[in-house]
Design a protein around this motif. Structure first.
Motif, short mmCIF file in Angstrom:
data_model
loop_
_atom_site.label_atom_id
_atom_site.label_comp_id
_atom_site.label_asym_id
_atom_site.label_seq_id
_atom_site.Cartn_x
_atom_site.Cartn_y
_atom_site.Cartn_z
N GLN A 93 2.54 -3.07 -3.62
CA GLN A 93 1.78 -3.31 -2.25
C GLN A 93 2.86 -3.36 -0.91
N ARG A 94 3.70 -4.30 -1.78
CA ARG A 94 5.01 -4.29 -0.49
C ARG A 94 5.44 -3.52 -0.57
N ASP A 95 5.74 -2.49 -1.33
CA ASP A 95 6.47 -1.08 -1.77
C ASP A 95 5.37 0.08 -0.58
N PHE A 96 4.78 -0.40 -0.60
CA PHE A 96 3.38 0.55 -0.64
C PHE A 96 3.64 0.71 0.97
N SER A 97 3.53 -0.69 1.69
CA SER A 97 3.42 -0.34 3.32
C SER A 97 5.15 0.31 3.96
N VAL A 98 6.07 -0.38 2.65
CA VAL A 98 6.96 -0.13 3.61
C VAL A 98 7.41 1.36 3.73
N ASN A 99 7.12 1.98 2.58
CA ASN A 99 7.11 3.68 2.76
C ASN A 99 6.42 4.73 2.75
N GLU A 100 5.17 3.87 3.54
CA GLU A 100 3.98 4.79 4.19
C GLU A 100 5.17 4.74 6.03
N LYS A 143 10.24 9.13 5.82
CA LYS A 143 9.86 10.10 6.09
C LYS A 143 9.45 11.35 4.32
N MET A 144 9.65 10.84 4.23
CA MET A 144 9.53 11.33 2.39
C MET A 144 8.52 10.23 1.76
N SER A 145 7.61 9.69 2.73
CA SER A 145 5.64 8.87 2.45
C SER A 145 5.67 10.19 1.57
N LYS A 146 5.49 11.38 1.80
CA LYS A 146 4.29 11.71 0.81
C LYS A 146 4.54 12.41 -0.68
N VAL A 147 6.10 12.07 -0.71
CA VAL A 147 6.23 12.49 -1.93
C VAL A 147 6.36 11.18 -2.47
N TYR A 148 6.78 9.70 -2.14
CA TYR A 148 6.49 8.16 -2.88
C TYR A 148 5.51 8.28 -3.28
N LEU A 149 3.89 7.81 -1.50
CA LEU A 149 2.84 7.30 -2.11
C LEU A 149 2.19 7.54 -3.38
N PRO A 150 1.63 8.83 -3.66
CA PRO A 150 1.23 9.29 -4.23
C PRO A 150 2.15 9.04 -5.93
N ILE A 151 3.06 8.71 -5.96
CA ILE A 151 3.38 7.81 -7.23
C ILE A 151 3.42 6.57 -7.23
N LEU A 152 3.11 6.26 -6.38
CA LEU A 152 2.74 4.31 -5.36
C LEU A 152 1.33 4.03 -6.20
N GLU A 153 1.05 4.74 -5.75
CA GLU A 153 -0.58 5.24 -5.60
C GLU A 153 -0.85 4.81 -7.24
N ARG A 154 -0.37 6.25 -7.62
CA ARG A 154 -0.94 6.11 -9.85
C ARG A 154 -0.07 4.55 -10.52
N LEU A 155 0.69 4.43 -9.70
CA LEU A 155 1.21 3.21 -10.96
C LEU A 155 0.24 2.08 -10.57
#
Length: 54
Positions: free
Chosen positions: A24-31, A34-46
């Protein structure tokens, strides 16, 4: 005194709780990345998988 199975389950509960908080903490930072479109779906799935196990 806890038996080994209870200790194992408590340990798993604590690990899952820490993982959910961390993601949850990583999600808010990754938003803001610039590469959030790549990382956010991965974080959501995890986060969804871990929350299901939790």
């Amino acid at each position: 005194m806890l038996n080994p199975e209870q200790r194992r389950l408590i340990h798993k509960l604590l690990i899952l709780e820490m993982a959910v908080q961390s993601l949850q903490r990583d999600f808010s930072v990754n938003e803001r990345l610039k590469m959030s479109k790549v990382y956010l779906p991965i974080l959501e799935r995890l986060l969804k998988e871990i929350t299901h196990d939790y």
